[in-house]
Design a protein around this motif. Sequence first.
Motif, PDB file in Angstrom:
ATOM      1  N   ARG A  13      24.873 -40.328  70.205  1.00 37.53           N
ATOM      2  CA  ARG A  13      24.507 -38.924  69.985  1.00 37.53           C
ATOM      3  C   ARG A  13      23.721 -38.420  71.189  1.00 37.53           C
ATOM      4  O   ARG A  13      22.663 -38.973  71.516  1.00 37.53           O
ATOM      5  CB  ARG A  13      23.708 -38.814  68.701  1.00 37.53           C
ATOM      6  CG  ARG A  13      24.527 -39.325  67.491  1.00 37.53           C
ATOM      7  CD  ARG A  13      23.688 -39.776  66.363  1.00 37.53           C
ATOM      8  NE  ARG A  13      22.788 -40.856  66.793  1.00 37.53           N
ATOM      9  CZ  ARG A  13      22.077 -41.588  65.979  1.00 37.53           C
ATOM     10  NH1 ARG A  13      22.138 -41.400  64.692  1.00 37.53           N
ATOM     11  NH2 ARG A  13      21.277 -42.529  66.424  1.00 37.53           N
ATOM     12  N   ILE A  14      24.266 -37.384  71.816  1.00 43.88           N
ATOM     13  CA  ILE A  14      23.727 -36.891  73.079  1.00 43.88           C
ATOM     14  C   ILE A  14      23.315 -35.431  72.947  1.00 43.88           C
ATOM     15  O   ILE A  14      24.082 -34.610  72.449  1.00 43.88           O
ATOM     16  CB  ILE A  14      24.772 -37.047  74.205  1.00 43.88           C
ATOM     17  CG1 ILE A  14      25.221 -38.517  74.322  1.00 43.88           C
ATOM     18  CG2 ILE A  14      24.223 -36.523  75.532  1.00 43.88           C
ATOM     19  CD1 ILE A  14      26.373 -38.756  75.276  1.00 43.88           C
ATOM     20  N   ALA A  15      22.111 -35.120  73.425  1.00 49.00           N
ATOM     21  CA  ALA A  15      21.621 -33.739  73.468  1.00 49.00           C
ATOM     22  C   ALA A  15      21.678 -33.244  74.914  1.00 49.00           C
ATOM     23  O   ALA A  15      21.405 -34.005  75.844  1.00 49.00           O
ATOM     24  CB  ALA A  15      20.193 -33.658  72.940  1.00 49.00           C
ATOM     25  N   ILE A  16      22.028 -31.982  75.078  1.00 47.50           N
ATOM     26  CA  ILE A  16      22.140 -31.358  76.401  1.00 47.50           C
ATOM     27  C   ILE A  16      21.095 -30.248  76.507  1.00 47.50           C
ATOM     28  O   ILE A  16      21.044 -29.346  75.666  1.00 47.50           O
ATOM     29  CB  ILE A  16      23.537 -30.735  76.628  1.00 47.50           C
ATOM     30  CG1 ILE A  16      24.654 -31.752  76.411  1.00 47.50           C
ATOM     31  CG2 ILE A  16      23.614 -30.067  78.002  1.00 47.50           C
ATOM     32  CD1 ILE A  16      24.715 -32.852  77.429  1.00 47.50           C
ATOM     33  N   LEU A  17      20.273 -30.333  77.555  1.00 48.97           N
ATOM     34  CA  LEU A  17      19.289 -29.293  77.849  1.00 48.97           C
ATOM     35  C   LEU A  17      19.569 -28.750  79.239  1.00 48.97           C
ATOM     36  O   LEU A  17      19.510 -29.492  80.225  1.00 48.97           O
ATOM     37  CB  LEU A  17      17.867 -29.860  77.785  1.00 48.97           C
ATOM     38  CG  LEU A  17      16.739 -28.894  78.126  1.00 48.97           C
ATOM     39  CD1 LEU A  17      16.705 -27.713  77.154  1.00 48.97           C
ATOM     40  CD2 LEU A  17      15.404 -29.620  78.141  1.00 48.97           C
ATOM     41  N   SER A  18      19.893 -27.470  79.317  1.00 51.15           N
ATOM     42  CA  SER A  18      20.104 -26.808  80.599  1.00 51.15           C
ATOM     43  C   SER A  18      18.843 -26.039  80.962  1.00 51.15           C
ATOM     44  O   SER A  18      18.228 -25.404  80.105  1.00 51.15           O
ATOM     45  CB  SER A  18      21.299 -25.856  80.521  1.00 51.15           C
ATOM     46  OG  SER A  18      22.472 -26.580  80.207  1.00 51.15           O
ATOM     47  N   ILE A  19      18.477 -26.111  82.226  1.00 54.20           N
ATOM     48  CA  ILE A  19      17.272 -25.444  82.707  1.00 54.20           C
ATOM     49  C   ILE A  19      17.672 -24.432  83.768  1.00 54.20           C
ATOM     50  O   ILE A  19      18.319 -24.777  84.764  1.00 54.20           O
ATOM     51  CB  ILE A  19      16.255 -26.461  83.290  1.00 54.20           C
ATOM     52  CG1 ILE A  19      15.700 -27.373  82.183  1.00 54.20           C
ATOM     53  CG2 ILE A  19      15.102 -25.728  83.947  1.00 54.20           C
ATOM     54  CD1 ILE A  19      16.372 -28.667  82.065  1.00 54.20           C
ATOM     55  N   SER A  20      17.318 -23.179  83.517  1.00 49.55           N
ATOM     56  CA  SER A  20      17.645 -22.121  84.474  1.00 49.55           C
ATOM     57  C   SER A  20      16.808 -20.884  84.182  1.00 49.55           C
ATOM     58  O   SER A  20      16.583 -20.542  83.021  1.00 49.55           O
ATOM     59  CB  SER A  20      19.130 -21.762  84.385  1.00 49.55           C
ATOM     60  OG  SER A  20      19.428 -20.690  85.236  1.00 49.55           O
ATOM     61  N   ASP A  21      16.381 -20.225  85.238  1.00 51.62           N
ATOM     62  CA  ASP A  21      15.709 -18.931  85.112  1.00 51.62           C
ATOM     63  C   ASP A  21      16.710 -17.787  85.122  1.00 51.62           C
ATOM     64  O   ASP A  21      16.352 -16.653  84.825  1.00 51.62           O
ATOM     65  CB  ASP A  21      14.723 -18.733  86.277  1.00 51.62           C
ATOM     66  CG  ASP A  21      13.462 -19.566  86.127  1.00 51.62           C
ATOM     67  OD1 ASP A  21      13.159 -20.013  85.008  1.00 51.62           O
ATOM     68  OD2 ASP A  21      12.776 -19.759  87.145  1.00 51.62           O
ATOM     69  N   THR A  22      17.966 -18.065  85.465  1.00 51.32           N
ATOM     70  CA  THR A  22      18.948 -16.993  85.651  1.00 51.32           C
ATOM     71  C   THR A  22      20.171 -17.080  84.744  1.00 51.32           C
ATOM     72  O   THR A  22      20.855 -16.081  84.552  1.00 51.32           O
ATOM     73  CB  THR A  22      19.444 -16.968  87.110  1.00 51.32           C
ATOM     74  OG1 THR A  22      20.036 -18.240  87.427  1.00 51.32           O
ATOM     75  CG2 THR A  22      18.290 -16.690  88.074  1.00 51.32           C
ATOM     76  N   ARG A  23      20.466 -18.232  84.184  1.00 52.68           N
ATOM     77  CA  ARG A  23      21.667 -18.374  83.355  1.00 52.68           C
ATOM     78  C   ARG A  23      21.320 -18.326  81.872  1.00 52.68           C
ATOM     79  O   ARG A  23      20.180 -18.545  81.483  1.00 52.68           O
ATOM     80  CB  ARG A  23      22.370 -19.699  83.652  1.00 52.68           C
ATOM     81  CG  ARG A  23      23.100 -19.710  84.980  1.00 52.68           C
ATOM     82  CD  ARG A  23      23.753 -21.031  85.216  1.00 52.68           C
ATOM     83  NE  ARG A  23      22.699 -22.015  85.486  1.00 52.68           N
ATOM     84  CZ  ARG A  23      22.842 -23.321  85.414  1.00 52.68           C
ATOM     85  NH1 ARG A  23      23.982 -23.840  85.073  1.00 52.68           N
ATOM     86  NH2 ARG A  23      21.841 -24.122  85.667  1.00 52.68           N
TER      87      ARG A  23
END
Length: 179
Positions: A13-23
């Motif tokens: 089981r995999i969690a995805i965290l995206s980090i962006s100030d613009t997206r």
Amino acid sequence: MTLDESRTFIPIRIAILSISDTRSIDDDRSGQTLVDRLTDAGHTLADRKMLRDERNQIADQLRAWCADRDIDVILTTGGTGLTGRDVTIEAHRDVYEKEIDAFGTVFTMVSMQKIGTSAVQSRATGGVANGTYLFALPGSTGACKDAWDEILVKQLDYRHRPCNFVEILPRLDEHQRRK
């Protein structure tokens, strides 16, 4: 390095965290690339979120997911560069109990084959906290593909020999158990 077909595949089981100030999640191609690849490999998407480049918020989310027994691995994408707002690596290191030093090294080796010396600007890291694997990947779609296709797809497959991350997953938090 081989795939031992006599072993049974174990989905994780995999969690995805995206980090962006613009997206936003709607235009997050790198996060979606990871989602597509992990589900195509037979794993389960446990959760997906997007945060701004704020070190404390990133670290808090990582800690919350590490405390969730339904998450085995956390992949973050973005915020790994050299600019002042890039704080993902530092947030990861705030959470790690142990760093997987060779992950960054192997990622750099893979990147060198694709982008040459520009690989020195791509910070990536891996670690373990509370029985959970964490990996910070750059925000480019190409970097996410490279990390998954060249490293993670193999290390997150129980059938991969001579060894893989999945087979030692149950032992990551053995120091926290009663003796």
